[in-house]
Design a protein around this motif. Structure first.
Motif: not given
Lengths: 129, 137
Positions: A25-26, A28-34, A36, A39, A94, B9, B63, B118
């Protein structure tokens, strides 16, 4: 007779599946975070260690806090190797994360079924049906 | 129960994507905001995402996302010679914002897809938790 033995491996597997769902889930939530880095952990390896009672962190001092069951130590967390480089350094794929999440959810449900079956069996034994 | 953290999250991801959609809406709404000076021209805005690291446990496996801030595009606004325009300056020029509608549309689709992912994660986690609560029934 301890309940841990009665319920078998699935009680631990369930906790580990929940943990893996959290990690995915972490991602997927950070799919657009430069920058990232996605893990994950080796489910089978961690489960094997937990069943065998091996702790990956050794405590060498009385004030060290030992890891509880179902907790992943930092050394067990690995980074995914991306199949394609991206401009912003993000390594979340993704599609891959989605399939992994769905697979993990299904495995969680399977473990749940096994546990449910065991509980039903125990109930029958207790009530003498 | 660690599964509760999934909600946090995914919610942080949803919040971040909503903000991204908001900036896209703002950029698209202002695509034709003409002004008479280069300093007053609307500039395209983009949110900056970063992973929300847990200060108590930097090695935490999962995170969330946080929005670091919103940056304005550095691209120069386009200058257009339109002496008849009511907003034209003394030299007869107007300034158009540096919003690229194609880029904004792509951004919008990407943001809504990520939002959907999400939501899916939350739904799945919810189903799993409900099933867990019914264990042994």
């Amino acid at each position: 007779m301890s309940f841990d033995k009665l319920l078998g491996i699935h009680a631990q597997a369930l906790q580990l599946h929940a943990k893996r769902a959290e990690v995915l889930a972490g991602n997927i939530a950070n799919a657009d975070t430069p920058g990232y880095k996605a893990r994950d952990f080796d489910f089978h390896e961690v489960l094997r260690q937990q069943v065998a009672g091996e702790s990956t962190l050794t405590t060498t001092h009385q004030r060290h806090i030992p890891l509880d069951d179902g907790v992943i130590s930092p050394s067990e967390m690995a980074y995914r190797i991306p199949t394609q480089p991206s401009l912003d350094g993000n390594t979340v794929d993704s599609q891959l994360e989605h399939t992994a999440f769905a697979e993990n959810a299904l495995q969680y449900q399977a473990s749940l079924r096994f546990l449910g079956g065991t509980i039903q069996t125990l109930k029958k034994a207790i009530t003498g049906q | 129960m660690s599964m509760f953290k999934i909600f946090d999250t995914a919610a942080s991801g949803m919040t971040a994507q909503t903000l991204r959609l908001n900036t896209v809406a703002s950029n698209m709404a202002n695509v034709d905001s003409v002004s008479s000076s280069i300093d007053e021209t609307y500039r395209a805005r983009q949110p900056v995402f970063s992973a929300l690291l847990n200060q108590f446990n930097p090695d935490a496996p999962a995170v969330g996302v946080q929005v670091r801030g919103i940056v304005e595009s550095e691209a120069p606004p386009s200058m257009e010679y339109a002496p008849d325009h009511p907003q034209a300056n003394e030299e007869g020029y107007i300034f158009r914002p540096n919003v690229n509608p194609v880029e904004e549309m792509a951004n919008m689709i990407s943001a809504s897809r990520s939002y959907q992912s999400n939501v899916e994660v939350v739904n799945t986690a919810k189903q799993l938790m409900v099933a867990t609560l019914r264990l042994g029934e």
